[in-house]
Design an enzyme around this catalytic site. Structure first.
Site, mmCIF file in Angstrom:
data_model
loop_
_atom_site.group_PDB
_atom_site.id
_atom_site.type_symbol
_atom_site.label_atom_id
_atom_site.label_comp_id
_atom_site.label_asym_id
_atom_site.label_seq_id
_atom_site.Cartn_x
_atom_site.Cartn_y
_atom_site.Cartn_z
ATOM 1 N N GLU A 93 0.836 -1.203 0.000
ATOM 2 C CA GLU A 93 0.000 0.000 0.000
ATOM 3 C C GLU A 93 0.868 1.249 0.000
ATOM 4 O O GLU A 93 1.990 1.227 0.520
ATOM 5 C CB GLU A 93 -0.872 0.016 1.260
ATOM 6 C CG GLU A 93 -2.259 -0.542 1.081
ATOM 7 C CD GLU A 93 -3.190 0.408 0.335
ATOM 8 O OE1 GLU A 93 -2.719 1.233 -0.477
ATOM 9 O OE2 GLU A 93 -4.404 0.322 0.565
ATOM 10 N N ASP A 94 0.335 2.314 -0.565
ATOM 11 C CA ASP A 94 1.059 3.581 -0.491
ATOM 12 C C ASP A 94 0.982 4.171 0.907
ATOM 13 O O ASP A 94 1.968 4.685 1.423
ATOM 14 C CB ASP A 94 0.554 4.587 -1.545
ATOM 15 C CG ASP A 94 -0.946 4.772 -1.514
ATOM 16 O OD1 ASP A 94 -1.643 3.989 -0.844
ATOM 17 O OD2 ASP A 94 -1.440 5.698 -2.177
ATOM 18 N N ASP A 97 -3.534 4.753 6.802
ATOM 19 C CA ASP A 97 -4.091 5.970 7.398
ATOM 20 C C ASP A 97 -5.034 5.542 8.532
ATOM 21 O O ASP A 97 -4.572 5.202 9.623
ATOM 22 C CB ASP A 97 -4.791 6.744 6.267
ATOM 23 C CG ASP A 97 -5.222 8.136 6.650
ATOM 24 O OD1 ASP A 97 -5.107 8.499 7.826
ATOM 25 O OD2 ASP A 97 -5.689 8.883 5.779
ATOM 26 N N PHE A 147 -1.979 16.205 4.802
ATOM 27 C CA PHE A 147 -2.510 15.610 3.573
ATOM 28 C C PHE A 147 -1.406 15.570 2.528
ATOM 29 O O PHE A 147 -0.919 16.604 2.085
ATOM 30 C CB PHE A 147 -3.712 16.395 3.054
ATOM 31 C CG PHE A 147 -4.464 15.620 2.011
ATOM 32 C CD1 PHE A 147 -5.431 14.704 2.384
ATOM 33 C CD2 PHE A 147 -4.176 15.777 0.657
ATOM 34 C CE1 PHE A 147 -6.107 13.954 1.424
ATOM 35 C CE2 PHE A 147 -4.843 15.030 -0.306
ATOM 36 C CZ PHE A 147 -5.813 14.121 0.079
ATOM 37 N N ARG A 160 -0.586 12.166 -8.697
ATOM 38 C CA ARG A 160 0.073 10.879 -8.474
ATOM 39 C C ARG A 160 1.458 10.845 -9.120
ATOM 40 O O ARG A 160 2.324 10.073 -8.730
ATOM 41 C CB ARG A 160 -0.764 9.736 -9.065
ATOM 42 C CG ARG A 160 -2.111 9.537 -8.418
ATOM 43 C CD ARG A 160 -2.719 8.236 -8.897
ATOM 44 N NE ARG A 160 -4.159 8.189 -8.695
ATOM 45 C CZ ARG A 160 -4.750 7.765 -7.591
ATOM 46 N NH1 ARG A 160 -4.029 7.372 -6.570
ATOM 47 N NH2 ARG A 160 -6.050 7.744 -7.495
HETATM 48 C C1 PRP Z 1 -5.846 5.447 -0.131
HETATM 49 C C2 PRP Z 1 -4.633 4.558 -0.028
HETATM 50 C C3 PRP Z 1 -5.128 3.410 0.769
HETATM 51 C C4 PRP Z 1 -6.177 4.019 1.666
HETATM 52 C C5 PRP Z 1 -5.585 4.205 3.023
HETATM 53 O O1 PRP Z 1 -6.590 4.979 -1.200
HETATM 54 O O2 PRP Z 1 -4.157 4.162 -1.271
HETATM 55 O O3 PRP Z 1 -5.732 2.427 -0.051
HETATM 56 O O4 PRP Z 1 -6.519 5.273 1.096
HETATM 57 O O5 PRP Z 1 -6.482 4.805 3.871
HETATM 58 P P1 PRP Z 1 -7.114 4.129 5.148
HETATM 59 O O6 PRP Z 1 -6.002 3.547 5.968
HETATM 60 O O7 PRP Z 1 -7.769 5.302 5.828
HETATM 61 O O8 PRP Z 1 -8.105 3.106 4.717
HETATM 62 P P2 PRP Z 1 -7.697 5.807 -1.973
HETATM 63 O O9 PRP Z 1 -9.031 5.350 -1.514
HETATM 64 O O10 PRP Z 1 -7.375 7.272 -1.894
HETATM 65 O O11 PRP Z 1 -7.602 5.269 -3.454
HETATM 66 P P3 PRP Z 1 -6.371 5.268 -4.457
HETATM 67 O O12 PRP Z 1 -5.401 4.227 -3.967
HETATM 68 O O13 PRP Z 1 -6.980 4.899 -5.751
HETATM 69 O O14 PRP Z 1 -5.769 6.651 -4.451
#
Ligand code: PRP
Length: 174
Positions: A93-94, A97, A147, A160
């Site tokens: 995962e990136d 959060d 953010f 991105r």
């Molecule tokens: C972001 C990120 C994780 C998630 C983390 O995805 O890539 O998947 O949020 O947040 P959390 O710990 O609060 O669940 P996003 O929904 O923004 O989609 P993306 O990966 O397509 O940008």
């Protein structure tokens, strides 16, 4: 827009993470699962640093709306192409959060009986956690509650492509 983590620091840290992973898996085949879309850039760089047998697959989930706040809902948009039963999985995962996304994904994946399941995240924001007990086995950087965009992370699907992880202080609507 302010640089929080430079491309150079990211590259150095990913090399170290790759060495840690190689050490832990000792030549066993690793199956990396990237969570689209944000993780695609981190996964691309991480996989090229790993020596030894590695395969990749992707899942897509939706957890956020178009803005900055989590909806608290996680939906599976794209499933894996192949079975993970008996395999050594690293979920990539990136950002970790609130933990809602990884909590959901880990529950889904554990039901499929992998041999092992670990988590690698580029960024960890522990102060935002809503789900207890979710933590990553490999963390690139722990960051404060700001953010961030870039290096795969978006705001409204933009930014991105930035090479550095940046803090978006006055977001522009697109
Ligand atoms: C972001 C990120 C994780 C998630 C983390 O995805 O890539 O998947 O949020 O947040 P959390 O710990 O609060 O669940 P996003 O929904 O923004 O989609 P993306 O990966 O397509 O940008």
């Amino acid at each position: 827009m302010r640089t929080l983590i430079s491309r150079r620091r990211i590259a150095t840290r990913i090399r170290t993470l790759a060495r840690d992973i190689e050490h832990d898996y000792k030549g066993r085949r690793i199956h990396l699962i990237g969570v689209l879309k944000g993780a695609c850039i981190f996964l691309s760089d991480l996989v090229r640093e790993l020596d030894g047998p590695v395969s990749i697959d992707f899942m897509a989930v939706a957890s956020y709306g178009k803005g900055k706040e989590s909806s608290g809902q996680v939906r599976l948009l794209k499933d894996l192409d192949s079975s993970i039963e008996g395999r050594d999985i690293i979920l990539v995962e990136d950002i970790l959060d609130t933990g809602l996304t990884l909590d959901y994904l880990c529950r889904v994946l554990r039901q499929r009986r992998p041999n092992t399941l670990k988590i690698a995240v580029l960024l960890d924001k522990p102060s935002r956690r809503q789900v207890e007990g979710i933590q990553a086995d490999y963390v690139g950087f722990e960051i404060p509650n700001e953010f961030v965009v870039g290096y795969g992370l978006d705001f409204g699907d933009m930014y991105r492509n930035l090479r550095d992880v940046c803090v978006l202080s006055a977001p522009v609507e697109h």
